[in-house]
Design an enzyme around this catalytic site. Structure first.
Site, PDB file in Angstrom:
ATOM      1  CG  HIS A  17      -2.001  -1.205   0.817  1.00 26.83           C
ATOM      2  ND1 HIS A  17      -2.762  -1.238  -0.328  1.00 26.83           N
ATOM      3  CD2 HIS A  17      -2.219  -2.374   1.450  1.00 26.83           C
ATOM      4  CE1 HIS A  17      -3.447  -2.373  -0.362  1.00 26.83           C
ATOM      5  NE2 HIS A  17      -3.128  -3.088   0.697  1.00 26.83           N
ATOM      6  NE  ARG A  25      -2.297  13.563  -6.841  1.00 24.66           N
ATOM      7  CZ  ARG A  25      -2.070  14.727  -6.246  1.00 24.66           C
ATOM      8  NH1 ARG A  25      -0.902  15.294  -6.347  1.00 24.66           N
ATOM      9  NH2 ARG A  25      -3.014  15.296  -5.544  1.00 24.66           N
ATOM     10  NE  ARG A  52      -4.800  -8.026  -6.246  1.00 21.21           N
ATOM     11  CZ  ARG A  52      -5.495  -8.682  -5.317  1.00 21.21           C
ATOM     12  NH1 ARG A  52      -5.116  -8.657  -4.056  1.00 21.21           N
ATOM     13  NH2 ARG A  52      -6.572  -9.350  -5.631  1.00 21.21           N
ATOM     14  NE  ARG A  56      -6.173  -4.769  -7.276  1.00 18.90           N
ATOM     15  CZ  ARG A  56      -7.136  -5.495  -6.705  1.00 18.90           C
ATOM     16  NH1 ARG A  56      -7.401  -5.362  -5.424  1.00 18.90           N
ATOM     17  NH2 ARG A  56      -7.841  -6.342  -7.413  1.00 18.90           N
ATOM     18  CB  THR A 107      -7.626  -7.104   0.432  1.00 19.78           C
ATOM     19  OG1 THR A 107      -6.427  -7.685   0.974  1.00 19.78           O
ATOM     20  CG2 THR A 107      -8.788  -7.441   1.359  1.00 19.78           C
ATOM     21  CB  THR A 108      -5.739 -11.944  -0.287  1.00 20.31           C
ATOM     22  OG1 THR A 108      -4.783 -11.214  -1.059  1.00 20.31           O
ATOM     23  CG2 THR A 108      -5.692 -13.396  -0.669  1.00 20.31           C
ATOM     24  CG  HIS A 220      -4.610  -1.677   4.846  1.00 14.68           C
ATOM     25  ND1 HIS A 220      -5.451  -1.198   5.827  1.00 14.68           N
ATOM     26  CD2 HIS A 220      -4.868  -0.937   3.739  1.00 14.68           C
ATOM     27  CE1 HIS A 220      -6.191  -0.228   5.329  1.00 14.68           C
ATOM     28  NE2 HIS A 220      -5.858  -0.050   4.070  1.00 14.68           N
TER      29      HIS A 220
HETATM   30  N1  PXP Z   1      -0.399 -12.166   4.116  1.00 15.28           N
HETATM   31  C1  PXP Z   1      -0.953 -12.350   2.899  1.00 15.28           C
HETATM   32  C2  PXP Z   1      -0.802 -13.680   2.252  1.00 15.28           C
HETATM   33  C3  PXP Z   1      -1.639 -11.306   2.255  1.00 15.28           C
HETATM   34  O1  PXP Z   1      -2.191 -11.520   1.048  1.00 15.28           O
HETATM   35  C4  PXP Z   1      -1.709 -10.049   2.885  1.00 15.28           C
HETATM   36  C5  PXP Z   1      -2.379  -8.909   2.192  1.00 15.28           C
HETATM   37  O2  PXP Z   1      -1.767  -8.628   1.001  1.00 15.28           O
HETATM   38  C6  PXP Z   1      -1.094  -9.902   4.132  1.00 15.28           C
HETATM   39  C7  PXP Z   1      -0.476 -10.978   4.738  1.00 15.28           C
HETATM   40  C8  PXP Z   1      -1.104  -8.596   4.857  1.00 15.28           C
HETATM   41  O3  PXP Z   1      -2.427  -8.222   5.154  1.00 15.28           O
HETATM   42  P1  PXP Z   1      -2.696  -6.746   5.656  1.00 15.28           P
HETATM   43  O4  PXP Z   1      -2.265  -5.823   4.578  1.00 15.28           O
HETATM   44  O5  PXP Z   1      -4.170  -6.747   5.890  1.00 15.28           O
HETATM   45  O6  PXP Z   1      -1.912  -6.564   6.927  1.00 15.28           O
END
Ligand code: PXP
Length: 259
Positions: A17, A25, A52, A56, A107-108, A220
């Site tokens: 992120h 931007r 991904r 993205r 998200t996943t 995140h």
């Molecule tokens: N582990 C995996 C396999 C993930 O796909 C993600 C999110 O991309 C994370 C950990 C981290 O999750 P978060 O960003 O919600 O802390």
């Protein structure tokens, strides 16, 4: 009575992120590589990035720069596709975490259904193993998924903590119990156990305290909180909460060990 020492728990920081913000931007700021370079200062031990299929957030160039310039081990999150396997073959990350991917999801949302896609995962797990990459499967904390992971010979699983994080009250306690049982089963099956998704300062402690879980991947919340407190202090606070949760188990906070 003295307790047996429990293994140190690593913190992998997911920088996806930082790239999301940069891409808003279309320029080069904030730079995910710069974020990755400061993870160790906060007490993190690895960098996690998800390339991904729709690119993205993290881009191919980000992955190349992370591998070439960041000294921390790179955990490459990827969908189980031929395209991603080819990229992993070229980049040779320290580790790869196979995740399910849907284009329309934010998200996943859940773990891989290893039971259902076991046969199609086999060549990817094998291909990653061939290049010396430590493979993990991102799964929901369910015995059938762990057993399928064991059949595939995956050395690592990462338990999806999203349902635990979103649950409240008794439901959260039940989800935590599910994570504990899954972590214990992973150990019985000889699989290294990691966890992650949705963790924040309020939810990390009980998961960090599960002795069999030796790595957390968090992204995140750390990136969001960094806006207020700074990236390094935010990672350092998460690191401290993990160490505090693990201290009663007899874990050594900074025990160096191979990954
Ligand atoms: N582990 C995996 C396999 C993930 O796909 C993600 C999110 O991309 C994370 C950990 C981290 O999750 P978060 O960003 O919600 O802390």
């Amino acid at each position: 009575m003295a307790r047996a020492s429990v293994r140190h728990q690593r913190l992998g920081v997911n920088i996806d992120h930082v790239a999301t913000l940069r891409n808003a931007r279309g320029g080069s700021h904030p730079d995910p590589l710069r974020a990755a370079m400061s993870i160790a200062e906060g007490g993190g031990e690895g960098v996690t990035a998800h390339l991904r299929e729709d690119r993205r957030h993290i881009t191919d160039r980000d992955i190349d720069r992370l591998k070439a310039e960041c000294p921390l081990p790179l955990n490459f999150e990827m969908a189980a596709t031929g395209e991603m396997l080819e990229i992993a073959r070229r980049v040779r990350p320290h580790a790869a975490c196979l995740v399910p991917e849907k284009r329309e999801e934010r998200t996943t949302e859940s773990g891989l259904d290893v039971v259902r896609v076991e046969d199609s995962l086999r060549p990817i797990v094998h291909g990653l193993g061939e290049i010396g990459c430590r493979v993990s499967l991102f799964i929901d904390p369910e015995p059938a998924q762990l057993e399928a992971a064991a059949r595939l010979g995956a050395p690592v699983v990462e338990l999806h903590t999203g349902t635990y994080c979103e649950a409240v009250g008794d439901a959260r306690a039940m989800e935590l119990a599910r994570l504990r049982r899954a972590a214990a089963l992973a150990m019985e099956l000889g699989i290294e156990c990691h966890a992650g998704h949705g963790l924040d300062f309020a939810t990390v402690g009980p998961v960090a305290a599960i002795p069999e879980i030796i790595e957390l991947n968090i992204g995140h919340y750390l990136v969001g909180e960094a806006i207020f407190a700074g990236f390094v202090p935010t990672i350092a606070r998460m690191r401290r909460l993990m160490d505090e949760a693990r201290a009663p188990l007899g874990a050594k906070a900074a025990e160096p060990e191979a990954r």
